[in-house]
Design an enzyme around this catalytic site. Sequence first.
Site, PDB file in Angstrom:
ATOM      1  N   HIS A   1      54.469 -90.637  82.098  1.00 23.74           N
ATOM      2  CA  HIS A   1      53.749 -91.611  82.928  1.00 23.74           C
ATOM      3  C   HIS A   1      53.462 -92.913  82.203  1.00 23.74           C
ATOM      4  O   HIS A   1      52.643 -93.704  82.649  1.00 23.74           O
ATOM      5  CB  HIS A   1      52.452 -90.980  83.439  1.00 23.74           C
TER       6      HIS A   1
ATOM      7  N   THR B   1      47.128 -79.057  82.103  1.00 30.27           N
ATOM      8  CA  THR B   1      47.672 -79.708  83.287  1.00 30.27           C
ATOM      9  C   THR B   1      47.520 -78.791  84.493  1.00 30.27           C
ATOM     10  O   THR B   1      47.730 -77.577  84.386  1.00 30.27           O
ATOM     11  CB  THR B   1      49.154 -80.096  83.099  1.00 30.27           C
TER      12      THR B   1
END
Length: 239
Positions: A106, A180
């Site tokens: 990201h 996550t």
Amino acid sequence: MSVLTGAGISTDSGIPDYRGPQGVWTRNPAAEANATIDRYLADPEVRRASWQARLVHPAWDARPNAAHGALVDLERAGLLRALITQNIDELHQRAGSAPEKVIELHGTLHRAECLSCDLITPMSEVLARVAAGEADPPCPRCGGLQKSNTISFGQSLKPEVLGAALDAARSCDLFVAVGTSLTVHPAAGLCGEALDAGARLVIVNAAPTPYDPYADQVIHEPIGEALPALVKELIDAAR
């Protein structure tokens, strides 16, 4: 082995996660809506608020924690093929992970990009302009809109970055997902890619994930304690 990390690995460093019980978007759902590229492009108020949020982002004062350090130990033991991260804080590199091992899915908060001419600028330079009073600082080269060099909702991952992450997932014997929720794709799908290629899966996360039923081991314990212990086991087993 390959490792995927998410926001949960950085919470001990003072950076809140997004979807946990005290997550940024859990406490303020509007913040998630504002994290879309369409809103950012269309609404000057969203851009101004985003720049103010970047100015005081906890990443600037954060320090790597024991979990980041454990992955450095894993790399130095010669066991780490790749470190794939959804995080934008660069704490893995600051902990000592080799930059060539880190795949930033990201992007990074430490750089700004122009959405018109693609100029990359150190974030510190742009934030200095914000602190000096520029609410929505334009690109110094073409005058276009700038944002952090990160992936917003509605933006595609860079093909070469996603390709490197897929290769790392498909070519390892063990895939470890840390901190996550495994709900955001394509990052979450890397677990499936690893499993399909025959790798074992280990998940270290505070809350259950959709991939827990398919994992060889699931650890729902504090990451700052659980990951160093897991890494020690892996290093000892490899000796």
